[in-house]
Scaffold this active site. Structure first.
Site, short mmCIF file in Angstrom:
data_model
loop_
_atom_site.label_atom_id
_atom_site.label_comp_id
_atom_site.label_asym_id
_atom_site.label_seq_id
_atom_site.Cartn_x
_atom_site.Cartn_y
_atom_site.Cartn_z
N ALA A 12 0.81 -1.23 0.00
CA ALA A 12 0.00 0.00 0.00
C ALA A 12 0.84 1.27 0.00
O ALA A 12 0.36 2.33 -0.41
CB ALA A 12 -0.95 -0.02 1.20
N ARG A 91 12.73 -7.68 -8.45
CA ARG A 91 14.05 -8.17 -8.86
C ARG A 91 15.09 -7.08 -8.62
O ARG A 91 14.79 -5.91 -8.74
CB ARG A 91 14.00 -8.50 -10.36
CG ARG A 91 15.08 -9.45 -10.80
CD ARG A 91 15.06 -9.64 -12.29
NE ARG A 91 13.91 -10.40 -12.74
CZ ARG A 91 13.96 -11.29 -13.72
NH1 ARG A 91 15.08 -11.53 -14.33
NH2 ARG A 91 12.89 -11.93 -14.09
N ASN A 110 8.90 -14.64 -3.39
CA ASN A 110 7.52 -14.17 -3.41
C ASN A 110 6.55 -15.32 -3.18
O ASN A 110 5.50 -15.13 -2.58
CB ASN A 110 7.24 -13.45 -4.73
CG ASN A 110 7.85 -12.06 -4.71
OD1 ASN A 110 7.72 -11.36 -3.73
ND2 ASN A 110 8.56 -11.71 -5.76
N VAL A 134 -1.36 -8.55 -8.41
CA VAL A 134 -0.67 -7.61 -9.30
C VAL A 134 0.85 -7.83 -9.21
O VAL A 134 1.57 -7.75 -10.19
CB VAL A 134 -1.03 -6.15 -8.93
CG1 VAL A 134 -0.25 -5.15 -9.77
CG2 VAL A 134 -2.54 -5.92 -9.09
N ASP A 163 -2.09 -5.09 -19.78
CA ASP A 163 -1.67 -5.51 -21.13
C ASP A 163 -2.81 -5.33 -22.12
O ASP A 163 -2.60 -4.88 -23.25
CB ASP A 163 -1.22 -6.97 -21.08
CG ASP A 163 -0.25 -7.20 -19.93
OD1 ASP A 163 0.77 -6.51 -19.89
OD2 ASP A 163 -0.55 -8.04 -19.05
N ARG A 166 -3.16 -1.63 -22.82
CA ARG A 166 -2.09 -1.18 -23.72
C ARG A 166 -2.40 -1.59 -25.16
O ARG A 166 -2.22 -0.81 -26.11
CB ARG A 166 -0.76 -1.82 -23.29
CG ARG A 166 -0.20 -1.25 -22.00
CD ARG A 166 0.90 -2.15 -21.45
NE ARG A 166 1.59 -1.54 -20.32
CZ ARG A 166 2.40 -2.20 -19.49
NH1 ARG A 166 2.61 -3.49 -19.66
NH2 ARG A 166 3.01 -1.56 -18.51
N HIS A 191 1.43 -13.06 -17.77
CA HIS A 191 1.77 -11.64 -17.76
C HIS A 191 3.30 -11.53 -17.81
O HIS A 191 3.97 -11.42 -16.79
CB HIS A 191 1.22 -10.94 -16.51
CG HIS A 191 1.80 -9.57 -16.33
ND1 HIS A 191 1.52 -8.53 -17.19
CD2 HIS A 191 2.67 -9.07 -15.42
CE1 HIS A 191 2.19 -7.46 -16.81
NE2 HIS A 191 2.90 -7.76 -15.74
P1 NAX Z 1 6.86 -0.56 -5.25
O1 NAX Z 1 8.21 -1.14 -5.01
O2 NAX Z 1 6.70 0.93 -5.41
O3 NAX Z 1 5.88 -0.99 -4.06
C1 NAX Z 1 5.77 -2.31 -3.63
C2 NAX Z 1 5.44 -2.26 -2.17
O4 NAX Z 1 5.15 -3.57 -1.74
C3 NAX Z 1 6.57 -1.75 -1.30
O5 NAX Z 1 6.14 -0.64 -0.54
C4 NAX Z 1 6.91 -2.95 -0.42
O6 NAX Z 1 7.30 -2.55 0.89
C5 NAX Z 1 5.60 -3.70 -0.42
N1 NAX Z 1 5.68 -5.12 -0.09
C6 NAX Z 1 6.63 -6.01 -0.45
N2 NAX Z 1 6.35 -7.21 0.08
C7 NAX Z 1 5.20 -7.09 0.76
C8 NAX Z 1 4.41 -7.97 1.53
N3 NAX Z 1 4.76 -9.23 1.72
N4 NAX Z 1 3.28 -7.51 2.09
C9 NAX Z 1 2.91 -6.23 1.92
N5 NAX Z 1 3.63 -5.33 1.23
C10 NAX Z 1 4.76 -5.76 0.65
O7 NAX Z 1 6.26 -1.35 -6.49
P2 NAX Z 1 5.04 -0.98 -7.43
O8 NAX Z 1 5.53 -0.15 -8.55
O9 NAX Z 1 3.92 -0.47 -6.60
O10 NAX Z 1 4.73 -2.42 -8.06
C11 NAX Z 1 4.21 -3.46 -7.26
C12 NAX Z 1 4.22 -4.77 -8.01
O11 NAX Z 1 3.43 -4.69 -9.19
C13 NAX Z 1 5.61 -5.21 -8.50
O12 NAX Z 1 5.76 -6.61 -8.24
C14 NAX Z 1 5.54 -4.99 -10.00
O13 NAX Z 1 6.42 -5.85 -10.69
C15 NAX Z 1 4.09 -5.33 -10.25
N6 NAX Z 1 3.50 -4.87 -11.51
C16 NAX Z 1 2.59 -5.68 -12.10
C17 NAX Z 1 1.92 -5.32 -13.24
C18 NAX Z 1 0.89 -6.20 -13.85
O14 NAX Z 1 0.35 -5.85 -14.90
N7 NAX Z 1 0.53 -7.38 -13.29
C19 NAX Z 1 2.23 -4.04 -13.92
C20 NAX Z 1 2.86 -3.04 -13.01
C21 NAX Z 1 3.89 -3.58 -12.06
O15 NAX Z 1 5.10 -3.75 -12.74
#
Ligand code: NAX
Length: 331
Positions: A12, A91, A110, A134, A163, A166, A191
């Site tokens: 969040a 990563r 993960n 996500v 996707d 887009r 994805h």
């Molecule tokens: P951010 O790094 O800005 O935020 C992720 C947040 O998740 C961080 O604040 C972290 O502390 C928190 N977090 C990590 N592990 C956690 C857990 N076990 N419980 C609760 N919180 C946790 O990343 P953001 O840009 O917000 O992207 C989040 C995820 O979306 C990434 O894995 C990214 O690869 C993925 N995406 C997926 C997409 C899709 O279409 N499915 C597209 C967008 C994005 O790339």
């Protein structure tokens, strides 16, 4: 329909979360229902959510109910209707003293998180809860989470709406039509860069988009690779991964699940394969979906895949099977 809806969002305090969470409570997604938020972060970051909670209060959203934030996922899960699982370890970061570079390491780390979240959702979530993963690798994270709990009435999905959005944007520009006119824009498979954006089933006013475009070179050398690589292109341009468009896609998925799908359309997400379209059972695969009048999410089963589409889908399915093999100890 319940008058209130409880939504859990993990990650969040991340960049997607910042764009997503206010729009969950602005009245456009859940209508008149009061939205109670349960925001989850890792212990090192959870205190930052106080600031987000303050901003939500200060935004005067009439439908905003309670806001709770915690680093304990199970506590957050009690009776929740929706779980938007955005948080995951990216990563390239150092985790327990090791730099995470390999996809297999990412899957394992993960995966462990999603085992616990899957168990908590099964135990504490609403029996009809919907879960949208996500955080990447989204399909396999969702498979792990679903397998850990496995309550048949709960629906697990991995997000492919970004996707699909887009792909719609690129097609609409190519033929100078409004994006809202494009229906049935399906993303098949994973994805990941192996996904297959299905231009052959996409329609505008009962006309095939493929016929309207009538430019196979553009389809194979620009459209398909550009959809598959769009995430990387955004990272290259912005220095950070897609955030506001990812948040919009998550909201679009929730909206698609909360409303009956209009005839002649479908929406995209990955769900558990039951053998539809000869995709092997037991992987989370992108399919064409519809929401039925009783709120069920179902695969639309009567579409045709060309030989070309089938061979592209097989590549993505094989990747999903390889990912499944890499996490088999977690399933
Ligand atoms: P951010 O790094 O800005 O935020 C992720 C947040 O998740 C961080 O604040 C972290 O502390 C928190 N977090 C990590 N592990 C956690 C857990 N076990 N419980 C609760 N919180 C946790 O990343 P953001 O840009 O917000 O992207 C989040 C995820 O979306 C990434 O894995 C990214 O690869 C993925 N995406 C997926 C997409 C899709 O279409 N499915 C597209 C967008 C994005 O790339």
């Amino acid at each position: 329909m319940k008058k209130e809806v409880k939504v859990v969002v993990t990650g969040a305090a991340g960049q997607i979360g910042y764009s997503l969470i206010p729009r969950l409570v602005d009245g456009n997604i859940f209508g008149d229902r009061v939205v109670n938020l349960s925001l989850v972060e890792i212990p090192q970051v959870v205190s930052k959510l106080e600031g987000l909670a303050m901003e939500l209060d200060d935004s005067n959203f009439p439908n905003l109910g309670s806001i709770n934030y915690t680093d304990k996922f199970a506590d957050a899960s009690k009776d929740a209707d929706w779980f938007l699982l955005v948080g995951s370890i990216p990563r390239g970061i150092v985790y327990n003293g090791k730099k995470i570079e390999e996809r297999s390491d990412l899957l394992q780390i993960n995966g462990g998180i999603f085992v616990n979240q899957g168990k908590a959702i099964a135990k504490h979530g609403d029996e009809n809860a919907k879960v949208l993963v996500v955080g990447n690798p989204a399909n396999t994270n969702a498979l792990i989470g679903k397998s850990a709990g496995n309550i048949p009435s709960q629906t697990w999905m991995a997000m492919t709406m970004l996707d699909s959005n887009r792909a719609k944007s690129m097609l609409a520009k190519k033929i100078s039509r409004n994006i809202s006119e494009i229906k049935k824009m399906i993303i098949w498979g994973n994805h990941s860069p192996t996904m297959y954006p299905d231009f052959e089933n996409a329609m505008i006013n009962n006309e095939s988009v493929a016929n309207l475009i009538n430019d196979n070179d553009w389809i194979t050398s620009e459209f398909i690779p550009n959809v598959q690589q769009r995430g990387k292109a955004v990272i290259d341009a912005r220095g950070a991964s897609s955030a506001t468009s990812a948040a919009k896609a998550a909201l679009d998925t929730v909206l698609a699940c909360e409303n009956v799908t209009p005839s002649g359309d479908c929406f995209s997400a990955a769900v558990y394969s039951d053998g539809a379209y000869d995709v092997p059972e037991g992987i989370m695969c992108g399919f064409p979906l519809m929401t039925t009048p009783d709120g069920e999410i179902e695969i639309i089963r009567d579409l045709t895949l060309s030989d070309n589409a089938r061979s592209r889908l097989n590549i993505s399915v094989n990747e999903l099977l390889t990912e499944k093999e890499a996490v088999k100890d977690l399933l």
